[in-house]
Scaffold this motif. Structure first.
Motif, short mmCIF file in Angstrom:
data_model
loop_
_atom_site.label_atom_id
_atom_site.label_comp_id
_atom_site.label_asym_id
_atom_site.label_seq_id
_atom_site.Cartn_x
_atom_site.Cartn_y
_atom_site.Cartn_z
N HIS A 89 0.72 -1.13 -0.30
CA HIS A 89 -0.53 -0.05 -0.18
C HIS A 89 1.14 1.25 -0.26
N PRO A 90 1.85 1.09 -0.65
CA PRO A 90 2.77 2.86 -1.03
C PRO A 90 1.70 3.86 -1.08
N ASN A 91 1.89 5.02 -0.72
CA ASN A 91 0.94 6.32 -0.91
C ASN A 91 -0.78 6.16 -0.73
N ALA B 229 -29.60 24.78 4.59
CA ALA B 229 -29.04 23.74 5.25
C ALA B 229 -28.36 22.90 5.57
N SER B 230 -27.73 22.30 6.45
CA SER B 230 -26.75 20.88 6.46
C SER B 230 -27.99 19.79 6.53
N THR B 231 -27.66 18.24 5.52
CA THR B 231 -28.38 17.49 5.38
C THR B 231 -27.44 16.16 6.16
N PHE B 232 -26.25 16.39 5.65
CA PHE B 232 -25.96 15.26 5.69
C PHE B 232 -23.83 15.52 6.12
N LEU B 233 -23.43 15.26 7.14
CA LEU B 233 -22.15 15.41 7.13
C LEU B 233 -21.00 13.74 6.86
N ALA B 234 -20.16 13.96 6.31
CA ALA B 234 -19.17 12.67 6.41
C ALA B 234 -17.72 13.62 6.21
N PHE B 235 -16.78 12.38 7.33
CA PHE B 235 -15.33 13.01 6.52
C PHE B 235 -14.23 12.22 6.04
N HIS B 236 -14.34 13.13 5.70
CA HIS B 236 -13.20 12.24 4.33
C HIS B 236 -12.10 11.42 5.35
N PRO B 237 -11.88 10.01 4.98
CA PRO B 237 -11.28 8.81 5.53
C PRO B 237 -9.93 9.35 5.44
N GLN B 238 -9.26 9.92 4.68
CA GLN B 238 -7.96 10.21 4.74
C GLN B 238 -7.20 11.31 5.52
N ASP B 239 -8.66 12.37 5.63
CA ASP B 239 -8.22 13.91 5.46
C ASP B 239 -8.69 14.37 6.75
N ASN B 240 -8.69 14.35 7.99
CA ASN B 240 -10.15 14.66 8.81
C ASN B 240 -9.88 16.07 8.42
N THR C 223 -29.84 12.85 1.87
CA THR C 223 -29.18 11.82 2.20
C THR C 223 -28.51 11.62 3.33
N GLY C 224 -26.98 10.90 1.79
CA GLY C 224 -26.45 9.69 2.78
C GLY C 224 -25.11 10.32 1.56
N LEU C 225 -23.94 9.84 2.66
CA LEU C 225 -22.61 9.68 1.47
C LEU C 225 -21.73 9.05 2.20
N ALA C 226 -21.14 8.26 1.10
CA ALA C 226 -20.43 7.00 1.87
C ALA C 226 -18.62 7.00 1.32
N PHE C 227 -17.41 7.25 1.83
CA PHE C 227 -16.53 7.10 0.87
C PHE C 227 -16.36 5.68 1.17
N SER C 228 -14.91 5.69 -0.53
CA SER C 228 -14.76 4.11 -0.62
C SER C 228 -13.53 4.26 -1.16
N THR C 229 -12.66 4.23 0.09
CA THR C 229 -11.04 4.41 -0.35
C THR C 229 -10.75 2.63 -1.33
N ASN C 230 -11.33 2.07 -1.27
CA ASN C 230 -10.21 0.98 -2.46
C ASN C 230 -10.82 1.40 -3.87
N SER D 150 -15.87 10.83 -8.36
CA SER D 150 -14.54 10.85 -7.68
C SER D 150 -13.90 11.23 -7.09
N ILE D 151 -13.23 10.80 -5.78
CA ILE D 151 -12.31 11.97 -4.62
C ILE D 151 -11.23 12.56 -5.39
N ASP D 152 -10.51 12.28 -6.82
CA ASP D 152 -9.83 13.01 -7.22
C ASP D 152 -9.99 13.52 -7.56
N THR D 153 -11.57 13.76 -8.53
CA THR D 153 -11.76 15.04 -9.48
C THR D 153 -12.40 15.56 -9.25
N TRP D 154 -13.61 14.78 -8.19
CA TRP D 154 -14.36 14.83 -7.75
C TRP D 154 -16.08 15.33 -8.74
N GLU D 155 -15.31 14.76 -10.10
CA GLU D 155 -15.99 14.77 -10.99
C GLU D 155 -17.40 13.41 -10.97
N LYS D 156 -18.26 13.64 -10.98
CA LYS D 156 -19.33 12.39 -11.96
C LYS D 156 -18.74 11.68 -12.65
#
Length: 1133
Positions: A466-468, A878-889, A923-930, A947-953
């Protein structure tokens, strides 16, 4: 300081102790920093000699070295402060506060203020947290227990708490041996010489020669280092700070990179091969030239940065204890030695690997190039992939020429098979050029992902790394190279420096440092960072030939096993901090015709295949523990592999097969799953038959008996229990199989409080504030509830005799926790219509901060003080759902009322990206690092992939609403622990999606006893169960793979009679799964209460998995699911 110089210090310490120089002993311990005398430390603490306590500690650590050190000093100074208050000596207490305690104010100002307030109390025991403070002696004893834990957990004390085992008067013995040797070199040796000084080398004076020197009667400890000792420091530079070196094992090896491997071997293992002085400078520089001009040397900059990271300060409260190596009793029964299964592969087995989470799934590679996937519990060959070159045209000309010379399939063996750490990929290395990567999604298939002509000649080993934070494949081969590939088949790194073919690789990481150990056919061991700057380590393996390196399961201990060209085998443990051999294990016979293979398990045992046996060692004992021939039939050098649990051991046989050995737990895992009390469910005739002739034979329709073996991740054409297509490589089912898998099954129904364990918080109810969001703390010691009024409540379990672990349990009621300030964690709800507000909450990974909103701006709270640290994102929207990025709080994904998603950086107070793709609120947010994606769900029943890298759909799909149901209500999402499968929850359904393609592969709709709308659902911590709550108060526990109902918990089991009979309906709005215990969950109810629920201790789990049939289970309809993307009216009912 060199290894021998370090050992000399221990000899001096022993001498000083024997000669009763007590003060000198402890001064040397402190000044050298090599041995922390815990007994002496305890004596000083118990005596209250605080100045000496801190002075002694200062030789090993400073207050700001790390969070463990800070906590150690804090506990000592706090005790010193409390004792001054208890005298009472307010003047002394003020002095301690202003001098000793002031340093902690920087890290936790609130705590410092709270401690200061104790001065205002007549008796500090009036403080609630200090109410149980006893007398001084008892308080010191209690503190010592805490200090010992902190010291043992502190990496700076690693390997410094145990004095080496030495024979008595070892220093005197060595001096006597030296004098004897000097006497033997005398030209005119006299019998019984009179040696009167150690200040000069001994010589016997010739007859009538000069008189001997005047006797000097000084203790041996006064001897200065003589010329004879100069080699002690000649083994290359070691880190100037031993504590820093020990803090990271690789750092120790790197710092020793200039030391000769042969000399190190000589120091520990008495190797006879010398290293010339002119070799040492060569090893100081990397042999592979830097890929980029101007790159700095690792040992100057990177090493300093590593040490800085290792010494970064943390809050006093954030102390976590690593899992200590259990010293508890064990027995030989823990070893898998009973032969449970013997299987025939058809060709010589060359490599094996168990799945990391499905512990009975075995991957096998063979000498004919075939790879096979076995389910050993059912003795079933699930997948078989014969040798096939996918596309020879893209391979090298040398490989194409090799293939062209062969008329049929070229003769290639599998040299290595390996699962990825998440179990989603299979890597295969061959003895000629190729590596292949397959994707495994849990079904009876392996999908081709890529094939690479990786090395010239053979590929000798392969592993995942798992480098980087990127999953990669590492390979090595006959071309003397090590190469790193991404999962698209692109080469990221190549490491050159070995002078012989590379035999094996061992990727690993310590802290945040990723590295690879490699061994070659010439016995050289090297270590590499992912930077193309050459090897950092150059040592010789014992035996100077083929060696394999492995870490213990917890990554704390490093072992190697290999064989010399002469056939001598070596199994050793390495001291990583010094790059030297720590212990060598005995028990091998004299000569072997090949290379011995080995494996480790349970952080306690080693096993190696030799002399047609499996030999076992306790890691802490060099003598062989036991051995077994596995009932015979093993080759002279069998290959072996433990599963992750250590309860199964696969070993190759001489007749082209393998055996599975098991301990008691392993034998249970190999049996078909059956519910408890099966005997009670059998008829008298069946029971009698079983006693006479084994398993009962029942008359069962073949269609009903078909067992589903498909995965939840791959759609399979199963409708109403009938499989329309056959499977290749599947053995015929016997009547015994049929009988085992169709034993009487009943849905577990919990209808009374005595059928489960339950604790309620609070005792009363508050119907004015519903529990709308619910979380466990990540440490598993508390539950955090967000009410519809915007107020958060925290309940914590205390560590006590009833609950020694301090973890959440239904056996003990938790305490409603609040800081002494009395602050509430309340969101700003001014101007908010609470009836329409959508509350949201998220907790940081270290439990330090919680972020929440309730129709207004988002507030970030300190979990210790409940203070608002900052607010952001004011409404509207108003904010309706919150999720921390799994690799950066610092990065937070925020779903909004206006259907957008904001990617917000807390540190710079800036929205980095705004994502648009939904039509209604998020109403929902979920990250997958894999998969490197964010999945969002909305009230529009849409699922969007970003995409987590570019935030494109990347993709958007609409969930399929059953016929007759309205497309309204919230949709929630949660990733399975494999980060591939996605749980989708809507009031009309539970569904499982393959997130890589966003295909729906399972769906369950409310039916039968669970026909009310779904209010919430969540995976258990191991993702084996799904907990779902319903609007009529029922709770369902489902099998996560099949979405089949295992257990129903009725409202009467966990609600009071007043709640059941009240005018207002009470039901759960939210469910949360315990992060450590897969069978514990909590629900938040509309009456403002929280219930923590567990199965009874006798049951231990929520029901059992239902067998797969045509929908009828013992005469009752099963709550079942579809398995593919059929239209809603095709859903199995």
């Amino acid at each position: 300081m060199s290894s021998l110089s370090r050992e000399l210090v221990f000899l001096i310490l022993q001498f000083l102790e024997e000669e009763k120089f007590k003060e000198s002993v402890h001064k040397l311990e402190k000044e050298s920093g090599f041995f922390f005398n815990l007994k002496y430390f305890e004596e000083k603490v118990q005596a209250g000699e605080w100045e000496e306590v801190e002075k002694y500690l200062s030789g090993f650590t400073k207050v700001d070295d790390n969070r463990y050190s800070m906590k150690i000093f804090f506990e000592i100074r706090k005790q010193k402060y409390l004792e001054a208050l208890d005298l009472p000596d307010k003047g002394k207490a003020v002095e301690v506060l202003s001098t000793d305690m002031k340093v902690f104010a920087t890290f936790n100002e609130e705590l410092y203020k709270e401690i200061t307030q104790l001065l205002t109390l007549k008796n500090f025991r009036e403080n609630e947290q200090l109410a149980k403070y006893g007398d001084t002696k008892a308080a010191r004893s209690i503190m010592l227990i805490e200090l010992k834990k902190l010291i043992e957990a502190n990496p700076l004390f690693r390997e410094k708490l145990v004095f080496p085992t030495l024979k008595s008067s070892r220093l005197r013995t060595l001096i006597n041996q030296s004098l004897n040797w000097q006497h033997q070199l005398c030209k005119n040796p006299r019998p019984n010489p009179d040696i009167k000084t150690l200040f000069t080398d001994h010589t016997c004076s010739p007859p009538n020669g000069p008189l001997a020197p005047t006797p000097v009667n000084l203790p041996v400890a006064a001897v200065a280092k003589p010329a004879a000792y100069t080699p002690l420091g000649a083994h290359g530079p070691f880190p100037p700070t031993a504590a820093a070196a020990n803090a990271n094992a690789l750092a120790g090896w790197m710092a020793n990179a200039s030391a000769s491997s042969s000399v190190q071997a000589a120091v520990v293992a008495a190797s006879s091969i010398p290293v010339h002085q002119n070799q040492v400078p060569i090893l100081k520089r990397p042999r592979t030239p830097p890929a980029t001009p101007g790159m700095v040397d690792y040992q100057s900059t990177d090493h300093e940065q590593l040490m800085k990271r290792l010494r970064s300060a943390h809050s006093v409260e954030e102390v976590t204890y690593p899992t200590t190596r259990q010293q508890a009793s064990w027995s030989l029964d823990d070893l898998p030695r009973t032969v449970a299964i013997t299987m025939h592969q058809g060709s010589t087995v060359t490599s094996m690997d168990f799945h990391p989470s499905h512990h009975t799934l075995l991957l096998v590679g063979s000498s004919n190039g075939e790879i096979t996937l076995w389910e050993v519990s059912s003795r079933e060959r699930l997948v078989s992939k014969p040798l096939k070159i996918w596309d020879a045209a893209v391979c090298s000309s040398a490989f194409q020429a090799f293939v062209a010379r062969e008329k049929d399939v070229p003769p290639m063996s599998v040299s290595r098979v390996s699962w990825s750490p998440d179990g989603n990929f299979v890597g295969v290395a061959f003895t000629k050029h190729l590596i292949q990567l397959y994707a495994y999604d849990g079904s009876n298939d392996l999908r081709q992902k890529f094939e690479i002509d990786a090395h010239s000649g053979g590929v000798n080993d392969l592993a995942f790394a798992h480098p980087n934070k990127q999953l990669c494949l590492v390979s090595c081969g006959d071309d003397k190279m090590i190469k790193v590939w991404d999962l698209a088949g692109q080469r990221l790194f190549h490491f050159a420096g070995h002078e012989a073919p590379v035999y094996s690789i061992c990727p690993h990481h310590k802290e945040n440092i990723q590295f690879i150990f490699s061994t070659a056919f010439d016995g050289k061991i090297k270590a590499w960072l992912y930077d193309n700057m050459g090897s950092r380590v150059d040592y010789d393996a014992p035996g100077h030939w083929c060696t394999t390196m492995l870490y213990s399961a917890d990554g704390s201990r490093l072992f190697s096993c290999g064989t010399s060209k002469d056939g001598d085998s070596y199994l050793v443990e390495w001291n990583e901090s010094e790059g030297a051999i720590k212990r060598s294990y005995t028990g091998f016979r004299k000569k072997s015709a090949g290379v011995v293979q080995f494996d480790t398990t349970q952080n306690h045992f080693l096993a190696a295949g030799e002399d047609s046996q499996i030999k076992f060692w306790d890691m802490d004992n060099t003598n062989i523990l036991t051995s077994t021939d596995a009932e015979g039939g093993l080759p002279s050098l069998p290959r072996l592999r433990f599963n992750k649990e250590g309860n199964l051991l696969a070993v190759t046989t001489a007749d082209n097969g393998f055996k599975i050995l098991a301990n008691a737990a392993g034998l249970r895992s190999l049996r078909p799953i059956e519910p408890p009390s099966v005997e009670a469910l059998r008829s008298p005739i069946e029971s009698a038959a079983s006693k006479v002739s084994g398993p009962p034979i029942t008359n069962v329709n073949a269609v009903n008996c078909k067992v589903e073996r498909s995965s939840p991740v791959r759609p399979s054409p199963i409708l109403n229990g009938v499989e329309t297509t056959g499977r290749s490589m599947e053995k015929p089912r016997t009547m015994e199989d049929v009988t085992d898998r169709t034993k009487a099954w009943q849905l577990s129904e919990i209808v009374d409080a005595v059928q489960c364990r339950l604790v309620s918080m609070p005792e009363g109810t508050d119907s004015s504030s519903k529990v709308v969001r619910l979380l466990y703390t990540n440490s598993g010691i508390g539950v955090l509830a967000l009410g519809s009024n915007g107020v958060q409540k925290l309940w914590k379990w205390a560590r006590n005799e009833q609950n020694p672990s301090g973890k959440a349990t239904a056996n003990v009621a938790p305490q409603h926790w609040q800081p002494n300030s009395g602050l509430l964690m309340a969101n700003d709800v001014s101007g908010v219509n609470l009836e329409e507000a959508v509350p949201c909450i998220a907790l940081s990974k270290n439990d330090s901060y919680v972020m929440s909103a309730c129709g207004g701006k988002v507030s970030l709270f300190n979990m210790m003080t409940f203070k608002v640290m900052t607010t952001f994102m004011p409404a509207p929207p108003a904010s309706t759902f919150l999720a921390f990025h799994p690799q950066d709080n610092n990065i937070i994904a925020i779903g909004m009322e206006d259907s957008t998603i904001h990617i917000y950086n807390v540190r710079v107070d800036e929205v980095k990206s705004k994502l648009k793709g939904h039509q209604k609120r998020i109403t929902g947010l979920a990250f997958s690092t894999n998969l490197n994606i964010l999945v969002s769900s909305g009230a529009d029943a849409q699922l969007c992939v970003w995409s987590i890298d570019t935030w494109e759909k990347r993709k958007s799909v609409t969930i399929q609403i059953p016929a007759g149901k309205a497309l309204v209500g919230d949709t929630r999402v949660q990733f399975h622990s494999d980060q591939m499968r996605l749980l989708v929850v809507h009031e009309t359904q539970l569904a499982i999606y393959d997130a890589s393609k966003m295909d729906r592969i399972r769906q369950w709709v409310p039916q039968d006893a669970l026909s009310a709308p779904i209010s919430y659902a969540a995976y258990s911590c191991n993702s084996q169960l799904v907990y779902a709550t319903f609007c009529d108060g029922n709770i369902g526990v489902f099998d996560a793979d099949t979405l089949r109902l295992r257990c129903r918990i009725a409202p009467s089991a966990y609600m009071s009679q007043s709640a059941l009979n009240g005018s207002q309906s009470v039901h759960p709005l939210v469910v949360a799964a315990n992060p450590l215990d897969p069978n514990q969950f909590a629900v938040g109810l509309t009456d403002g209460s929280v219930k923590v629920i567990e199965p009874t201790e006798s049951e231990g789990k929520w029901g059992s998995s239902p067998p797969m049939d045509n929908g009828l289970l013992n005469g009752r309809t099963a709550s079942s699911s579809t398995t593919s993307n059929h239209t809603p009216d095709q859903t199995q009912r």
